[in-house]
Design a protein around this motif. Sequence first.
Motif, mmCIF file in Angstrom:
data_model
loop_
_atom_site.group_PDB
_atom_site.id
_atom_site.type_symbol
_atom_site.label_atom_id
_atom_site.label_comp_id
_atom_site.label_asym_id
_atom_site.label_seq_id
_atom_site.Cartn_x
_atom_site.Cartn_y
_atom_site.Cartn_z
ATOM 1 N N ASP A 209 0.873 -1.162 0.000
ATOM 2 C CA ASP A 209 0.000 0.000 0.000
ATOM 3 C C ASP A 209 0.922 1.227 0.000
ATOM 4 N N ALA A 210 0.422 2.392 -0.399
ATOM 5 C CA ALA A 210 1.282 3.580 -0.437
ATOM 6 C C ALA A 210 1.077 4.482 0.793
ATOM 7 N N GLU A 211 -0.112 5.088 0.893
ATOM 8 C CA GLU A 211 -0.345 6.066 1.964
ATOM 9 C C GLU A 211 -0.428 5.392 3.328
ATOM 10 N N GLY A 212 0.362 5.880 4.262
ATOM 11 C CA GLY A 212 0.343 5.320 5.614
ATOM 12 C C GLY A 212 1.213 4.074 5.754
ATOM 13 N N THR A 213 1.741 3.608 4.628
ATOM 14 C CA THR A 213 2.598 2.424 4.639
ATOM 15 C C THR A 213 4.017 2.790 4.204
ATOM 16 N N LEU A 214 4.110 3.476 3.041
ATOM 17 C CA LEU A 214 5.400 3.997 2.572
ATOM 18 C C LEU A 214 5.509 5.493 2.856
ATOM 19 N N VAL A 215 4.401 6.178 2.629
ATOM 20 C CA VAL A 215 4.375 7.642 2.681
ATOM 21 C C VAL A 215 3.656 8.112 3.937
ATOM 22 N N LYS A 216 4.254 9.074 4.610
ATOM 23 C CA LYS A 216 3.624 9.650 5.801
ATOM 24 C C LYS A 216 2.361 10.426 5.395
ATOM 25 N N PRO A 217 1.414 10.581 6.320
ATOM 26 C CA PRO A 217 0.129 11.183 5.951
ATOM 27 C C PRO A 217 0.172 12.688 5.628
ATOM 28 N N GLY A 218 1.302 13.354 5.837
ATOM 29 C CA GLY A 218 1.366 14.807 5.670
ATOM 30 C C GLY A 218 0.959 15.331 4.299
ATOM 31 N N PHE A 219 1.352 14.624 3.254
ATOM 32 C CA PHE A 219 1.051 15.076 1.889
ATOM 33 C C PHE A 219 -0.455 15.053 1.629
ATOM 34 N N SER A 220 -1.093 13.929 1.947
ATOM 35 C CA SER A 220 -2.539 13.819 1.735
ATOM 36 C C SER A 220 -3.296 14.810 2.611
ATOM 37 N N GLN A 221 -2.831 14.924 3.833
ATOM 38 C CA GLN A 221 -3.427 15.907 4.751
ATOM 39 C C GLN A 221 -3.380 17.309 4.123
ATOM 40 N N ALA A 222 -2.233 17.650 3.561
ATOM 41 C CA ALA A 222 -2.063 18.978 2.954
ATOM 42 C C ALA A 222 -2.983 19.156 1.749
ATOM 43 N N VAL A 223 -3.081 18.130 0.912
ATOM 44 C CA VAL A 223 -3.942 18.229 -0.277
ATOM 45 C C VAL A 223 -5.411 18.363 0.130
ATOM 46 N N TRP A 224 -5.896 17.394 0.925
ATOM 47 C CA TRP A 224 -7.344 17.292 1.190
ATOM 48 C C TRP A 224 -7.840 18.291 2.227
ATOM 49 N N HIS A 225 -7.013 18.574 3.229
ATOM 50 C CA HIS A 225 -7.518 19.380 4.352
ATOM 51 C C HIS A 225 -6.931 20.783 4.435
ATOM 52 N N GLU A 226 -5.947 21.094 3.578
ATOM 53 C CA GLU A 226 -5.392 22.457 3.567
ATOM 54 C C GLU A 226 -5.595 23.104 2.192
ATOM 55 N N ALA A 227 -4.977 22.503 1.154
ATOM 56 C CA ALA A 227 -4.969 23.160 -0.153
ATOM 57 C C ALA A 227 -6.365 23.218 -0.800
ATOM 58 N N ILE A 228 -7.113 22.125 -0.733
ATOM 59 C CA ILE A 228 -8.460 22.123 -1.329
ATOM 60 C C ILE A 228 -9.390 23.115 -0.604
ATOM 61 N N PRO A 229 -9.456 23.082 0.742
ATOM 62 C CA PRO A 229 -10.273 24.106 1.417
ATOM 63 C C PRO A 229 -9.794 25.541 1.123
ATOM 64 N N ALA A 230 -8.478 25.732 1.010
ATOM 65 C CA ALA A 230 -7.963 27.087 0.732
ATOM 66 C C ALA A 230 -8.438 27.569 -0.637
ATOM 67 N N LEU A 231 -8.404 26.676 -1.619
ATOM 68 C CA LEU A 231 -8.870 27.031 -2.959
ATOM 69 C C LEU A 231 -10.381 27.264 -2.961
ATOM 70 N N TYR A 232 -11.100 26.446 -2.230
ATOM 71 C CA TYR A 232 -12.559 26.580 -2.112
ATOM 72 C C TYR A 232 -12.919 27.935 -1.484
ATOM 73 N N ALA A 233 -12.167 28.314 -0.429
ATOM 74 C CA ALA A 233 -12.396 29.600 0.242
ATOM 75 C C ALA A 233 -12.193 30.755 -0.729
ATOM 76 N N GLN A 234 -11.115 30.632 -1.519
ATOM 77 C CA GLN A 234 -10.782 31.674 -2.489
ATOM 78 C C GLN A 234 -11.867 31.793 -3.560
ATOM 79 N N LYS A 235 -12.336 30.661 -4.079
ATOM 80 C CA LYS A 235 -13.362 30.662 -5.139
ATOM 81 C C LYS A 235 -14.689 31.205 -4.637
ATOM 82 N N LYS A 236 -15.034 30.872 -3.388
ATOM 83 C CA LYS A 236 -16.340 31.266 -2.835
ATOM 84 C C LYS A 236 -16.282 32.600 -2.110
ATOM 85 N N GLY A 237 -15.061 33.118 -1.882
ATOM 86 C CA GLY A 237 -14.931 34.358 -1.127
ATOM 87 C C GLY A 237 -15.348 34.211 0.324
ATOM 88 N N ILE A 238 -15.004 33.097 0.937
ATOM 89 C CA ILE A 238 -15.327 32.885 2.356
ATOM 90 C C ILE A 238 -14.044 32.670 3.154
#
Length: 223
Positions: A24-53
């Motif tokens: 398996d890749a995530e959580g087995t080879l790769v630490k969770p930081g990258f996925s955390q950053a994509v799903w819980h930081e970068a995507i919400p940040a882009l969503y905030a920017q698009k919606k103006g919230i």
Amino acid sequence: MSQINRNFLEKEVLQGCIKVVSFDAEGTLVKPGFSQAVWHEAIPALYAQKKGIELAQAKEIVAMEYDRIGDQRLEWYDINFWFRYLHLGAPEPVIQSCQDKLFYYPEVTEVLSSLANQYKLIIASGTPLELLRCLLRDVRRYFAQIFSSVSHYKQLKTPAFYLQMCQTMNVEPSQVVHVGDNWQFDFLNPKQVGINAFHIDRAGNDYQESISNLTELKSYLLA
Ligand SMILES: [Mg+2]
């Protein structure tokens, strides 16, 4: 090492019949930081920017949407689905922006390079290829084949996925070892079709049934 594994994975027997070691890749080879950053930081940040919230509000909304779909559904894993669903444009820039958050567990490179001399190494992941390619950036050369259940087979890591994977490689499930951190998708499901499965517990809970790092796996697979 677990009693369960020991019962059917005697070291000598295992070494004699195994041809393929699947990771398996995530959580087995790769630490969770990258996925955390994509799903819980970068995507919400882009969503905030698009919606103006505000970012905090965007994080709440996006997390609620993730929960609403849930990890038993295919869409939950599909970054293209989420970018369409949340009207965020193309995912590539977001994925690229998180590259500096990508880290492997400390023993990964050493274990892969030792095992690659004796076994065919593959990836069996539920992560879609767009993200998986990034996750494997520094270790790709060790793997003969990459299987993404979501991208290649349009399913989660079900028993049927593991069977198809074995058929594609033309090996018996008993000739395959799989290791991963999800009890259902990496342990119970591959075991159901006869693959020698290992559960890896990175949280170090010291469960009887689990290994805590890949060095333990290596000690089973190399003389
Ligand atoms: Mg995982």
